[in-house]
Design an enzyme around this catalytic site. Structure first.
Site, mmCIF file in Angstrom:
data_model
loop_
_atom_site.group_PDB
_atom_site.id
_atom_site.type_symbol
_atom_site.label_atom_id
_atom_site.label_comp_id
_atom_site.label_asym_id
_atom_site.label_seq_id
_atom_site.Cartn_x
_atom_site.Cartn_y
_atom_site.Cartn_z
ATOM 1 C CB SER A 145 -0.840 -0.003 1.277
ATOM 2 O OG SER A 145 -1.502 1.229 1.469
ATOM 3 C CE1 TYR A 158 -4.640 -1.964 4.943
ATOM 4 C CE2 TYR A 158 -3.417 0.054 4.536
ATOM 5 C CZ TYR A 158 -4.119 -1.034 4.059
ATOM 6 O OH TYR A 158 -4.292 -1.202 2.695
HETATM 7 P P1 NAD Z 1 -11.446 -5.990 -0.153
HETATM 8 O O1 NAD Z 1 -12.002 -5.886 1.225
HETATM 9 O O2 NAD Z 1 -12.330 -5.689 -1.319
HETATM 10 O O3 NAD Z 1 -10.822 -7.452 -0.397
HETATM 11 C C1 NAD Z 1 -10.072 -8.110 0.592
HETATM 12 C C2 NAD Z 1 -10.004 -9.594 0.253
HETATM 13 O O4 NAD Z 1 -9.281 -10.253 1.306
HETATM 14 C C3 NAD Z 1 -11.382 -10.274 0.191
HETATM 15 O O5 NAD Z 1 -11.385 -11.260 -0.819
HETATM 16 C C4 NAD Z 1 -11.507 -10.929 1.565
HETATM 17 O O6 NAD Z 1 -12.384 -12.033 1.582
HETATM 18 C C5 NAD Z 1 -10.054 -11.345 1.777
HETATM 19 N N1 NAD Z 1 -9.772 -11.615 3.186
HETATM 20 C C6 NAD Z 1 -9.868 -10.777 4.242
HETATM 21 N N2 NAD Z 1 -9.559 -11.436 5.377
HETATM 22 C C7 NAD Z 1 -9.254 -12.720 5.017
HETATM 23 C C8 NAD Z 1 -8.870 -13.883 5.737
HETATM 24 N N3 NAD Z 1 -8.728 -13.891 7.070
HETATM 25 N N4 NAD Z 1 -8.668 -15.015 5.036
HETATM 26 C C9 NAD Z 1 -8.824 -15.056 3.693
HETATM 27 N N5 NAD Z 1 -9.185 -13.981 2.962
HETATM 28 C C10 NAD Z 1 -9.397 -12.830 3.636
HETATM 29 O O7 NAD Z 1 -10.158 -5.056 -0.131
HETATM 30 P P2 NAD Z 1 -9.239 -4.487 -1.304
HETATM 31 O O8 NAD Z 1 -9.355 -3.009 -1.231
HETATM 32 O O9 NAD Z 1 -9.450 -5.185 -2.567
HETATM 33 O O10 NAD Z 1 -7.801 -4.856 -0.707
HETATM 34 C C11 NAD Z 1 -6.951 -5.840 -1.270
HETATM 35 C C12 NAD Z 1 -5.523 -5.547 -0.831
HETATM 36 O O11 NAD Z 1 -5.122 -4.283 -1.346
HETATM 37 C C13 NAD Z 1 -5.353 -5.454 0.690
HETATM 38 O O12 NAD Z 1 -4.132 -6.044 1.081
HETATM 39 C C14 NAD Z 1 -5.317 -3.966 0.940
HETATM 40 O O13 NAD Z 1 -4.624 -3.640 2.110
HETATM 41 C C15 NAD Z 1 -4.602 -3.491 -0.308
HETATM 42 N N6 NAD Z 1 -4.797 -2.076 -0.615
HETATM 43 C C16 NAD Z 1 -6.037 -1.593 -0.868
HETATM 44 C C17 NAD Z 1 -6.192 -0.252 -1.150
HETATM 45 C C18 NAD Z 1 -7.529 0.368 -1.435
HETATM 46 O O14 NAD Z 1 -7.600 1.599 -1.502
HETATM 47 N N7 NAD Z 1 -8.588 -0.378 -1.604
HETATM 48 C C19 NAD Z 1 -5.069 0.591 -1.188
HETATM 49 C C20 NAD Z 1 -3.817 0.048 -0.935
HETATM 50 C C21 NAD Z 1 -3.693 -1.286 -0.664
#
Ligand code: NAD
Length: 263
Positions: A145, A158
């Protein structure tokens, strides 16, 4: 144009939603067979897997592992290896968030965030590496991130987990630099997924403003480009890291954040 890959195997954690689902779509479209996990309503993930299979003529295996549990991380990788015979690409993407000042941060939320966002990647990587080392090929991509590079208030767990995964990325890259295996981190800025939507709605409710106004106020400084990064842009970077042209990129943190961390 994306080259079509045949008979390569990609594993994506958290592939049932948001960025992970976007990457599952993009990798399937590029011809990768997939092992995905992530939470979903009963039957939903299996239906998603069948849709991807039919649309892209690839194999998709779904495993409902809870990545907060180390044994389930290892079991997911072992199951993917057994199902497809090997793993070429491992994408550690699953992640969770909780927002509160340090002194009010619930300790169970701290433990859960560190387990899913950081330790899970350690457990999957250590299980996948021996096979990759044996074959002399692997691509490991950690979805970190912008918060792996800079901090924001109220996000101690986080930010700590994402800084941690940047460190893990560099160590895995160095230990495998001469084994045909690369390990890189993608550092997205804000992507409008369920994770971010929840935060904005909470801010809007707490400040009695509209979601649009909360978006402007909450994210003004963090989106110099004036827009969200799309899941497709993150997937495109991940696919590039698996292409021949990226063969000597390792241990890197690649920002896809509209300029946030250039400030
Ligand atoms: P999201 O909530 O849409 O997806 C998260 C995924 O992780 C889902 O499929 C969920 O089921 C899975 N998950 C969560 N806990 C779990 C567990 N204990 N076991 C198995 N699966 C689990 O979130 P996103 O925004 O798509 O985030 C995906 C990645 O990108 C994350 O690591 C997040 O930190 C990172 N990220 C997101 C953003 C953003 O702005 N959305 C920015 C930077 C980084």
């Amino acid at each position: 144009m994306q080259q079509i890959v045949r008979d390569q195997i990609a594993v994506i954690t958290g592939g049932t939603s948001g960025i992970g689902l976007g990457m599952a779509n993009a990798f399937a479209a590029a011809g990768y067979h997939l092992a995905v996990n992530g939470f979903a309503a009963p039957g939903e993930a299996e239906a998603l897997a069948r849709d991807l299979e039919q649309q892209h003529k690839v194999g998709v295996h779904y495993c409902p592992a809870d990545l907060a549990i180390p044994e389930e991380c290892a079991a997911f990788i072992t199951e993917a290896q057994r199902h497809f015979g090997r793993i070429d690409v491992l994408i550690n993407n699953a992640g969770i968030q909780y927002v509160a000042p340090v002194e009010q941060f619930p300790t169970d939320r701290w433990d859960a965030i560190l387990a899913v966002n950081l330790s899970a990647a350690f457990h999957t990587t250590r299980t996948a590496l021996p096979g990759m080392q044996q074959r002399g090929y692997g691509r490991i991509i950690n979805i970190a991130s912008a918060h792996g590079l800079v901090a924001s208030v109220n996000k101690s767990a986080y930010v700590a987990s994402k800084h941690g995964i940047v460190g893990l990325t560099k160590v895995v890259a160095l230990e495998n630099a001469q084994r045909g295996i690369t390990c890189n981190a993608i550092c997205p800025g804000f992507v409008l997924t369920a994770m971010v939507q929840k935060q904005i709605e909470a801010i809007a409710a707490a400040s009695h403003v509209s979601v649009e106004q909360a978006t402007r106020e909450f994210q003004q400084e963090k989106r110099p480009s004036g827009r969200y990064t799309s899941v497709e842009e993150i997937a495109a970077m991940a696919l590039f890291l698996c292409s021949e042209g990226a063969g000597n990129i390792t241990g890197a943190c690649l920002s896809v954040d509209g300029g946030w961390t250039a400030q």
